[in-house]
Design an enzyme around this catalytic site. Structure first.
Site, PDB file in Angstrom:
ATOM      1  N   ASN A   1     -71.755  15.642 -76.967  1.00 14.11           N
ATOM      2  CA  ASN A   1     -70.903  16.825 -77.000  1.00 14.11           C
ATOM      3  C   ASN A   1     -70.096  16.769 -78.300  1.00 14.11           C
ATOM      4  OD1 ASN A   1     -69.017  18.821 -76.617  1.00 14.11           O
ATOM      5  ND2 ASN A   1     -67.993  17.840 -74.873  1.00 14.11           N
TER       6      ASN A   1
ATOM      7  N   LYS B   1     -68.257  18.901 -79.576  1.00 18.04           N
ATOM      8  CA  LYS B   1     -67.005  19.679 -79.485  1.00 18.04           C
ATOM      9  C   LYS B   1     -66.855  20.557 -80.732  1.00 18.04           C
ATOM     10  CE  LYS B   1     -65.203  16.249 -76.350  1.00 18.04           C
ATOM     11  NZ  LYS B   1     -64.085  15.487 -75.818  1.00 18.04           N
TER      12      LYS B   1
ATOM     13  N   HIS C   1     -66.076  21.628 -68.580  1.00 19.35           N
ATOM     14  CA  HIS C   1     -65.468  20.472 -69.252  1.00 19.35           C
ATOM     15  C   HIS C   1     -63.951  20.539 -69.065  1.00 19.35           C
ATOM     16  CE1 HIS C   1     -64.130  17.741 -72.354  1.00 19.35           C
ATOM     17  NE2 HIS C   1     -65.335  17.228 -72.348  1.00 19.35           N
TER      18      HIS C   1
ATOM     19  N   GLU D   1     -61.622  20.087 -71.016  1.00 16.84           N
ATOM     20  CA  GLU D   1     -60.924  20.783 -72.105  1.00 16.84           C
ATOM     21  C   GLU D   1     -60.991  22.297 -71.908  1.00 16.84           C
ATOM     22  OE1 GLU D   1     -62.874  18.795 -75.356  1.00 16.84           O
ATOM     23  OE2 GLU D   1     -61.859  16.939 -74.770  1.00 16.84           O
TER      24      GLU D   1
ATOM     25  N   GLU E   1     -66.222  12.845 -65.572  1.00 14.27           N
ATOM     26  CA  GLU E   1     -65.437  12.531 -66.754  1.00 14.27           C
ATOM     27  C   GLU E   1     -63.954  12.466 -66.389  1.00 14.27           C
ATOM     28  OE1 GLU E   1     -67.621  13.688 -70.603  1.00 14.27           O
ATOM     29  OE2 GLU E   1     -66.512  15.428 -69.925  1.00 14.27           O
TER      30      GLU E   1
ATOM     31  N   GLY F   1     -61.617  10.515 -74.913  1.00 15.96           N
ATOM     32  CA  GLY F   1     -61.043  10.355 -76.247  1.00 15.96           C
ATOM     33  C   GLY F   1     -59.916   9.341 -76.337  1.00 15.96           C
TER      34      GLY F   1
ATOM     35  N   SER G   1     -65.014   8.103 -73.317  1.00 16.17           N
ATOM     36  CA  SER G   1     -64.959   6.906 -74.175  1.00 16.17           C
ATOM     37  C   SER G   1     -66.198   6.016 -74.090  1.00 16.17           C
ATOM     38  CB  SER G   1     -63.682   6.101 -73.887  1.00 16.17           C
ATOM     39  OG  SER G   1     -62.534   6.859 -74.253  1.00 16.17           O
TER      40      SER G   1
HETATM   41  P1  PGA Z   1     -65.235  11.072 -75.482  1.00 18.15           P
HETATM   42  O1  PGA Z   1     -65.430  12.516 -74.853  1.00 18.15           O
HETATM   43  O2  PGA Z   1     -66.577  10.395 -75.461  1.00 18.15           O
HETATM   44  O3  PGA Z   1     -64.731  11.328 -76.876  1.00 18.15           O
HETATM   45  O4  PGA Z   1     -64.245  10.342 -74.645  1.00 18.15           O
HETATM   46  C1  PGA Z   1     -66.285  12.734 -73.753  1.00 18.15           C
HETATM   47  C2  PGA Z   1     -66.305  14.187 -73.401  1.00 18.15           C
HETATM   48  O5  PGA Z   1     -65.273  14.855 -73.505  1.00 18.15           O
HETATM   49  O6  PGA Z   1     -67.372  14.723 -73.026  1.00 18.15           O
END
Ligand code: PGA
Length: 249
Positions: free
Chosen positions: A12, A14, A99, A101, A169, A175, A211
């Site tokens: 992803n 983003k 997601h 976000e 997640e 992150g 992560s």
């Molecule tokens: P990350 O994000 O691997 O940077 O923790 C995962 C995600 O949001 O899908």
């Protein structure tokens, strides 16, 4: 021993990268895929502006294209949104929906996520439906309850394990460099499968995200309940992303 369910590793990206960066990254991953026997399905989810060029680069390869979101409607006055059919036309086969976000930043409810997943399937895409608890919810001992409810309410009724993927997640792991213990991941994934509530739960692919990187991928992907990874930050580094792909048992 290969896994019972074929793992899937999705990157992803983003809101990162312009065309040149995206193509360099996609081509590096393609090169790697050509030189190895993949033990997992691989999906790249670039930002909307790169769906077409990355889709062209991946055409005819073993790597699939995915988008990061789609609208629940097939067309209409929805400024800034993408319909599922537009993703299909660019070569997409998957779309991430729900997601955290988007749930947090765009007020998406479980019902809204279910509507997006339904639209995705109607267009022929496989939705990757994201669920996950906040830090406060985990601290309050409510992780299983929250995630189970998200699964029950964000998955359209007529979904099957063949046309839908779930990604667990935890919001606090995204992150941050922090991950749940492997026991906690197993526990939540088992709860997701239970909340799925359909006869084909044993076939359902449940990805872990939050992560994941080259250095911890083997331990996470080896877990019996984990059927792959949804990777954010580390998917922007082609070498690290390839390490995650190679970590699939
Ligand atoms: P990350 O994000 O691997 O940077 O923790 C995962 C995600 O949001 O899908």
């Amino acid at each position: 021993m290969p896994k019972f369910r074929r793992p899937l590793v999705a990157g992803n990206w983003k809101m990162n990268g312009l065309r040149a960066d995206g193509l360099v990254r996609a081509n590096a991953i393609l090169d790697h895929a050509r030189r190895t026997t993949l033990r997992c399905d691989v999906v790249l989810c670039p930002p909307a502006s790169l769906l077409w060029p990355v889709g062209e680069a991946l055409k005819g390869s073993s790597i699939a294209l995915g988008a990061q979101d789609c609208h629940a409607q097939a067309s209409g006055a929805h400024t800034g949104d993408l319909a599922a059919a537009m993703i299909v036309e660019a070569g997409g086969r998957y779309v991430i929906v729900g997601h955290s976000e988007r749930r947090a930043g765009h007020g998406e409810t479980n019902a809204a996520v279910a509507a997006k997943a339904k639209a995705a399937r109607a267009a022929g895409l496989v939705p990757i439906i994201c669920v996950g608890e906040s830090q406060a919810e985990r601290d309050g001992g409510r992780a299983l309850e929250i995630v189970s409810r998200q699964v029950m309410e964000s998955v359209p009724d007529d979904s099957t394990a063949a046309n839908t993927i779930i990604a667990y997640e935890p919001i606090w792991a995204i992150g941050t460099g922090r991950t749940p213990t492997t026991a906690d991941i197993e526990e939540v994934h088992a709860a997701v499968r239970k909340a799925w509530g359909r006869g084909d739960g044993v076939q359902l692919r449940v990805l872990y995200g939050g992560s994941v990187k080259g250095s911890n991928a083997s331990a996470i992907l080896a877990l019996a309940e984990v059927d792959g990874a949804l990777v954010g930050g580390a998917s922007l580094d082609a070498a690290d992303f390839c390490k995650i792909i190679d970590a699939c048992p």
